[in-house]
Scaffold this active site. Structure first.
Site, PDB file in Angstrom:
ATOM      1  N   ASN A 161      14.246 -11.934  50.582  1.00 49.75           N
ATOM      2  CA  ASN A 161      13.972 -10.945  49.526  1.00 49.75           C
ATOM      3  C   ASN A 161      14.469  -9.870  50.661  1.00 49.75           C
ATOM      4  O   ASN A 161      13.999  -9.246  51.678  1.00 49.75           O
ATOM      5  CB  ASN A 161      12.838 -10.626  49.213  1.00 49.75           C
ATOM      6  CG  ASN A 161      12.983  -9.395  47.616  1.00 49.75           C
ATOM      7  OD1 ASN A 161      14.263  -8.561  47.872  1.00 49.75           O
ATOM      8  ND2 ASN A 161      12.324  -8.632  47.719  1.00 49.75           N
ATOM      9  N   LYS A 213      15.958  -6.945  50.495  1.00 47.03           N
ATOM     10  CA  LYS A 213      15.634  -5.693  50.226  1.00 47.03           C
ATOM     11  C   LYS A 213      16.783  -4.812  50.464  1.00 47.03           C
ATOM     12  O   LYS A 213      17.458  -5.177  49.707  1.00 47.03           O
ATOM     13  CB  LYS A 213      13.820  -5.365  50.742  1.00 47.03           C
ATOM     14  CG  LYS A 213      12.851  -5.904  50.333  1.00 47.03           C
ATOM     15  CD  LYS A 213      11.403  -5.768  50.490  1.00 47.03           C
ATOM     16  CE  LYS A 213      11.109  -6.593  50.302  1.00 47.03           C
ATOM     17  NZ  LYS A 213       9.555  -6.113  50.001  1.00 47.03           N
ATOM     18  N   HIS A 221      10.224  -7.250  39.903  1.00 52.72           N
ATOM     19  CA  HIS A 221       9.577  -7.573  41.419  1.00 52.72           C
ATOM     20  C   HIS A 221       8.463  -5.543  41.316  1.00 52.72           C
ATOM     21  O   HIS A 221       8.912  -4.953  40.802  1.00 52.72           O
ATOM     22  CB  HIS A 221      10.599  -6.740  42.390  1.00 52.72           C
ATOM     23  CG  HIS A 221       9.976  -7.517  44.380  1.00 52.72           C
ATOM     24  ND1 HIS A 221       9.934  -5.853  44.314  1.00 52.72           N
ATOM     25  CD2 HIS A 221       9.635  -8.029  44.926  1.00 52.72           C
ATOM     26  CE1 HIS A 221       8.580  -6.416  45.446  1.00 52.72           C
ATOM     27  NE2 HIS A 221       9.464  -7.263  45.316  1.00 52.72           N
ATOM     28  N   GLU A 241       8.079  -3.820  43.816  1.00 58.39           N
ATOM     29  CA  GLU A 241       8.633  -2.387  43.701  1.00 58.39           C
ATOM     30  C   GLU A 241       9.782  -1.451  42.677  1.00 58.39           C
ATOM     31  O   GLU A 241       9.660  -0.499  42.762  1.00 58.39           O
ATOM     32  CB  GLU A 241       9.678  -2.646  45.048  1.00 58.39           C
ATOM     33  CG  GLU A 241       8.245  -2.710  46.787  1.00 58.39           C
ATOM     34  CD  GLU A 241       9.286  -4.115  47.529  1.00 58.39           C
ATOM     35  OE1 GLU A 241      10.463  -4.118  47.492  1.00 58.39           O
ATOM     36  OE2 GLU A 241       8.270  -4.005  48.056  1.00 58.39           O
ATOM     37  N   GLU A 260       3.122 -12.315  43.513  1.00 53.69           N
ATOM     38  CA  GLU A 260       3.044 -11.288  44.904  1.00 53.69           C
ATOM     39  C   GLU A 260       1.999 -10.793  44.565  1.00 53.69           C
ATOM     40  O   GLU A 260       2.237  -9.866  43.777  1.00 53.69           O
ATOM     41  CB  GLU A 260       4.639 -10.800  44.786  1.00 53.69           C
ATOM     42  CG  GLU A 260       5.500 -12.047  45.448  1.00 53.69           C
ATOM     43  CD  GLU A 260       6.808 -10.873  45.865  1.00 53.69           C
ATOM     44  OE1 GLU A 260       7.462 -11.051  46.790  1.00 53.69           O
ATOM     45  OE2 GLU A 260       7.005 -10.324  45.314  1.00 53.69           O
ATOM     46  N   GLY A 277       4.429  -6.499  52.430  1.00 56.42           N
ATOM     47  CA  GLY A 277       4.721  -5.666  53.226  1.00 56.42           C
ATOM     48  C   GLY A 277       3.098  -5.377  54.227  1.00 56.42           C
ATOM     49  O   GLY A 277       3.859  -4.461  54.790  1.00 56.42           O
ATOM     50  N   SER A 294       4.091 -11.051  52.370  1.00 55.01           N
ATOM     51  CA  SER A 294       3.271 -11.256  54.102  1.00 55.01           C
ATOM     52  C   SER A 294       3.705 -12.115  55.149  1.00 55.01           C
ATOM     53  O   SER A 294       2.390 -12.992  55.285  1.00 55.01           O
ATOM     54  CB  SER A 294       2.046 -10.467  54.247  1.00 55.01           C
ATOM     55  OG  SER A 294       2.488  -9.318  54.047  1.00 55.01           O
ATOM     56  N   GLY A 319       9.824 -11.478  52.528  1.00 51.89           N
ATOM     57  CA  GLY A 319      10.397  -9.780  52.826  1.00 51.89           C
ATOM     58  C   GLY A 319      10.670 -10.070  53.942  1.00 51.89           C
ATOM     59  O   GLY A 319      11.859 -10.261  54.506  1.00 51.89           O
TER      60      GLY A 319
HETATM   61  P1  PGA Z   1       6.667  -9.326  52.384  1.00 54.65           P
HETATM   62  O1  PGA Z   1       7.861  -9.033  51.187  1.00 54.65           O
HETATM   63  O2  PGA Z   1       6.862 -10.745  52.760  1.00 54.65           O
HETATM   64  O3  PGA Z   1       7.409  -8.673  53.735  1.00 54.65           O
HETATM   65  O4  PGA Z   1       5.628  -8.786  52.061  1.00 54.65           O
HETATM   66  C1  PGA Z   1       7.424  -9.854  49.918  1.00 54.65           C
HETATM   67  C2  PGA Z   1       8.386  -9.625  48.540  1.00 54.65           C
HETATM   68  O5  PGA Z   1       8.384  -8.122  48.635  1.00 54.65           O
HETATM   69  O6  PGA Z   1       9.021  -9.668  47.975  1.00 54.65           O
END
Ligand code: PGA
Length: 275
Positions: A27, A29, A113, A115, A187, A193, A232, A253
């Site tokens: 992803n 983003k 997602h 976000e 998630e 993140g 993460s 991500g």
């Molecule tokens: P991350 O994000 O691996 O940076 O924690 C995962 C995601 O938002 O899909």
């Protein structure tokens, strides 16, 4: 490469078991211009022997999708988008329709997602329409669910997951075949993140909960659906998750943004599987 890779395998007891193909989903983003996306692919393909034991999906920004389509297809990778609107066309300034994604060769689309839920106020009713629209157009939705820190601390993880799952799938004619099309991503919002992933066993338990909830809709469906963990994920911890029976891969991500770190994730999963 086939979009999904489930095969039935007959166990010692004679019962059919579904072998769910592992998945690794990047992803990106709101990162990567077209030039950066092309550079990533060049490096990633140099570093990696793409193996069909793991299905790789690159969820790129809209502007890079058309550029990547042919290259990914040639190399056995799948193209994914990060969002879409649910109608085919109309006066919806700034939105992208399922038809537009299909036209450029998109196979998967992230839906719900955290976000999108958090910064763009996406709620269950909209997410449900998007899941239905994706399926209606032959796109595979990767539906994201997960509790935030407050909900986790209040012991509400199960309740939140259940509400988000049924919220997104309500009213859908949930047939067993959908198991090969829908992908679930667990998630936990507090892990995204932050550099603090969930523990493998805890994520495995939530994936188990998701699968058992899906069994209420159909056993075939539940056994076929792939459930990913995201939050993460790094090369050092990815196999904590993929080693869990109920987890079929990862949604990544930060660690998907650099070709060497994404290649290291793939390598870790392939080594674990002895591929
Ligand atoms: P991350 O994000 O691996 O940076 O924690 C995962 C995601 O938002 O899909």
């Amino acid at each position: 490469m086939k979009v999904t890779g489930q095969k039935a395998k007959t166990g010692k007891d004679g019962a059919d078991r579904v072998m769910r193909k592992k998945m690794l989903v990047a992803n990106w983003k709101m990162y990567k211009t077209r030039v950066e996306a092309a550079e990533f692919m060049q490096h990633f393909l140099q570093e990696t022997v793409v193996q069909h034991a793991v299905e790789i999906v690159i969820c790129a920004p809209f502007t890079a999708l058309a550029d990547l389509a042919a290259l990914l297809e040639k190399n056995g990778l799948q193209l994914g988008a990060q969002n879409m609107y649910w109608l085919d066309e109309g006066a919806f300034t700034g939105e992208i329709s399922p038809l537009m994604l299909k036209e450029v060769g998109v196979k998967y689309v992230l839906i719900g997602h955290s976000e999108r839920r958090r910064y763009f106020d996406e709620e269950e009713a909209l997410i449900r329409k998007k899941v239905a629209a994706a399926l209606a157009h032959g796109l595979n939705p990767i539906l994201c669910v997960g509790e935030n820190e407050e909900q986790r601390n209040a012991g509400q993880t199960e309740k939140v997951i259940q509400e988000q799952l049924w919220g997104a799938l309500a009213g859908l004619d949930v047939k067993n075949e959908l198991g090969e099309k829908i992908v679930l991503a667990y998630e936990p919002v507090w892990a995204i993140g932050t550099g603090t992933p969930a523990r493998g066993e805890d994520a495995g338990a939530v994936a188990g909960l998701i699968r058992s909830l899906l069994r209420e809709k159909g056993r075939g469906l539940a056994e076929k659906v792939r459930i990913l963990y995201g939050g993460s994920v790094q090369a050092e911890n990815i196999t904590d998750f993929t080693a869990q029976n109920e987890i079929d891969g990862a949604l990544v991500g930060g660690s998907s943004l650099k070709a060497p770190s994404f290649a290291a994730l793939l390598k870790a999963v392939l080594e674990e599987r002895g591929a």
